[in-house]
Scaffold this motif. Structure first.
Motif, short mmCIF file in Angstrom:
data_model
loop_
_atom_site.label_atom_id
_atom_site.label_comp_id
_atom_site.label_asym_id
_atom_site.label_seq_id
_atom_site.Cartn_x
_atom_site.Cartn_y
_atom_site.Cartn_z
N HIS A 169 -3.34 20.12 54.20
CA HIS A 169 -2.83 19.77 53.80
C HIS A 169 -3.84 19.88 52.50
O HIS A 169 -3.50 20.80 51.07
CB HIS A 169 -1.44 18.78 53.17
CG HIS A 169 -2.06 17.35 53.20
ND1 HIS A 169 -2.30 16.52 53.69
CD2 HIS A 169 -2.81 16.65 51.52
CE1 HIS A 169 -3.39 15.30 53.57
NE2 HIS A 169 -2.96 15.63 51.96
N THR A 170 -5.50 19.54 52.04
CA THR A 170 -6.23 19.53 51.39
C THR A 170 -6.78 20.97 51.65
O THR A 170 -7.36 21.57 50.37
CB THR A 170 -7.16 18.60 51.13
OG1 THR A 170 -6.64 17.21 51.07
CG2 THR A 170 -8.02 18.24 50.54
N PHE B 211 -5.17 23.87 49.99
CA PHE B 211 -5.68 23.81 48.48
C PHE B 211 -5.98 24.07 47.51
O PHE B 211 -6.94 24.12 46.75
CB PHE B 211 -5.06 23.14 47.55
CG PHE B 211 -3.59 21.85 47.37
CD1 PHE B 211 -2.43 22.94 46.52
CD2 PHE B 211 -2.73 21.86 48.62
CE1 PHE B 211 -1.27 22.53 46.39
CE2 PHE B 211 -1.07 21.42 47.73
CZ PHE B 211 -0.99 22.03 47.07
N ALA C 264 -4.25 22.64 41.56
CA ALA C 264 -3.06 22.81 41.85
C ALA C 264 -3.19 21.42 42.85
O ALA C 264 -2.10 20.68 41.85
CB ALA C 264 -2.44 24.22 42.79
N MET C 265 -3.95 21.40 42.87
CA MET C 265 -3.89 19.91 44.01
C MET C 265 -4.15 19.11 43.31
O MET C 265 -3.20 18.03 43.77
CB MET C 265 -5.53 20.11 44.76
CG MET C 265 -5.21 19.24 46.08
SD MET C 265 -4.11 18.72 47.59
CE MET C 265 -4.28 17.39 48.58
N ALA D 128 -2.90 18.45 39.88
CA ALA D 128 -1.62 18.33 39.39
C ALA D 128 -0.99 17.41 40.28
O ALA D 128 -0.24 16.41 39.67
CB ALA D 128 -1.22 19.67 38.86
N TYR D 129 -1.32 17.69 41.58
CA TYR D 129 0.08 17.64 42.94
C TYR D 129 -0.38 15.78 43.09
O TYR D 129 0.76 15.16 42.69
CB TYR D 129 -0.29 18.48 44.54
CG TYR D 129 0.60 18.14 45.27
CD1 TYR D 129 1.98 17.80 45.43
CD2 TYR D 129 0.18 17.10 46.05
CE1 TYR D 129 2.59 17.83 46.20
CE2 TYR D 129 0.68 16.47 47.65
CZ TYR D 129 2.16 16.87 47.06
OH TYR D 129 2.51 16.02 48.20
N ARG D 130 -1.45 15.81 43.26
CA ARG D 130 -2.08 14.01 43.73
C ARG D 130 -1.39 13.51 42.10
O ARG D 130 -1.23 12.29 42.34
CB ARG D 130 -3.43 14.24 43.74
CG ARG D 130 -4.06 14.76 45.38
CD ARG D 130 -4.89 14.80 45.54
NE ARG D 130 -5.18 15.41 46.82
CZ ARG D 130 -6.23 14.78 47.38
NH1 ARG D 130 -7.48 14.47 46.74
NH2 ARG D 130 -6.64 15.29 48.63
N ARG D 131 -1.78 13.86 41.41
CA ARG D 131 -1.45 13.47 39.58
C ARG D 131 -0.10 13.20 39.99
O ARG D 131 0.91 12.21 38.87
CB ARG D 131 -1.44 14.34 38.28
CG ARG D 131 -2.77 13.43 37.96
CD ARG D 131 -3.34 14.24 36.84
NE ARG D 131 -2.69 15.63 36.37
CZ ARG D 131 -3.20 16.83 36.83
NH1 ARG D 131 -4.97 16.67 37.25
NH2 ARG D 131 -3.31 17.82 36.22
N LEU D 132 1.19 14.10 39.88
CA LEU D 132 2.32 14.21 40.43
C LEU D 132 3.36 12.65 40.88
O LEU D 132 3.77 12.39 41.07
CB LEU D 132 3.79 15.65 40.77
CG LEU D 132 4.76 15.14 40.60
CD1 LEU D 132 5.93 15.27 39.88
CD2 LEU D 132 4.61 16.67 41.44
N ILE D 133 3.32 13.13 42.37
CA ILE D 133 2.94 11.70 43.78
C ILE D 133 2.10 10.47 43.12
O ILE D 133 2.99 10.06 42.98
CB ILE D 133 2.40 11.79 44.44
CG1 ILE D 133 2.48 13.53 45.36
CG2 ILE D 133 1.56 11.39 45.92
CD1 ILE D 133 4.13 13.73 45.85
N THR E 24 10.43 9.69 51.06
CA THR E 24 9.81 10.79 51.83
C THR E 24 10.65 11.32 53.34
O THR E 24 10.47 12.00 53.46
CB THR E 24 8.67 10.09 51.99
OG1 THR E 24 7.78 10.32 50.54
CG2 THR E 24 7.46 11.92 52.81
#
Length: 78
Positions: free
Chosen positions: A33-34, A37, A43-44, A46-51, A67
């Motif tokens: 998955h990394t 991205f 974008a990766m 930002a996704y990690r900050r969201l999670i 999940t």
């Protein structure tokens, strides 16, 4: 052969290299998955900050239950 063009760990630089190194430290490898991205490391990140923001207010068990439930409703097998 991958269907999505990715940047291999040995060719990464800048922010992507930092992301790969963090994954290697955490998992011992760079997960698929990394890699998916890899052309958009911002974008990766930002996704990690969201999670991270979602997870910081939940214990591990609750996060996993939510999940898993969401994945089952989406019929995701990953």
């Amino acid at each position: 052969m991958a269907y999505v063009r990715t940047i291999p760990p040995d060719e990464a630089s800048g922010q992507l290299k930092e992301i790969y190194e963090a994954d290697i430290n955490t998992y011992g490898h760079v997960p698929s998955h990394t890699l998916a991205f890899s052309l958009r490391p911002a974008a990766m990140a930002a996704y990690r900050r969201l999670i991270g923001a979602i997870r910081e207010h939940q214990d591990q068990r609750r996060y996993e239950l939510i999940t898993t439930f969401a994945a089952s409703k989406l019929r995701c097998r990953y």
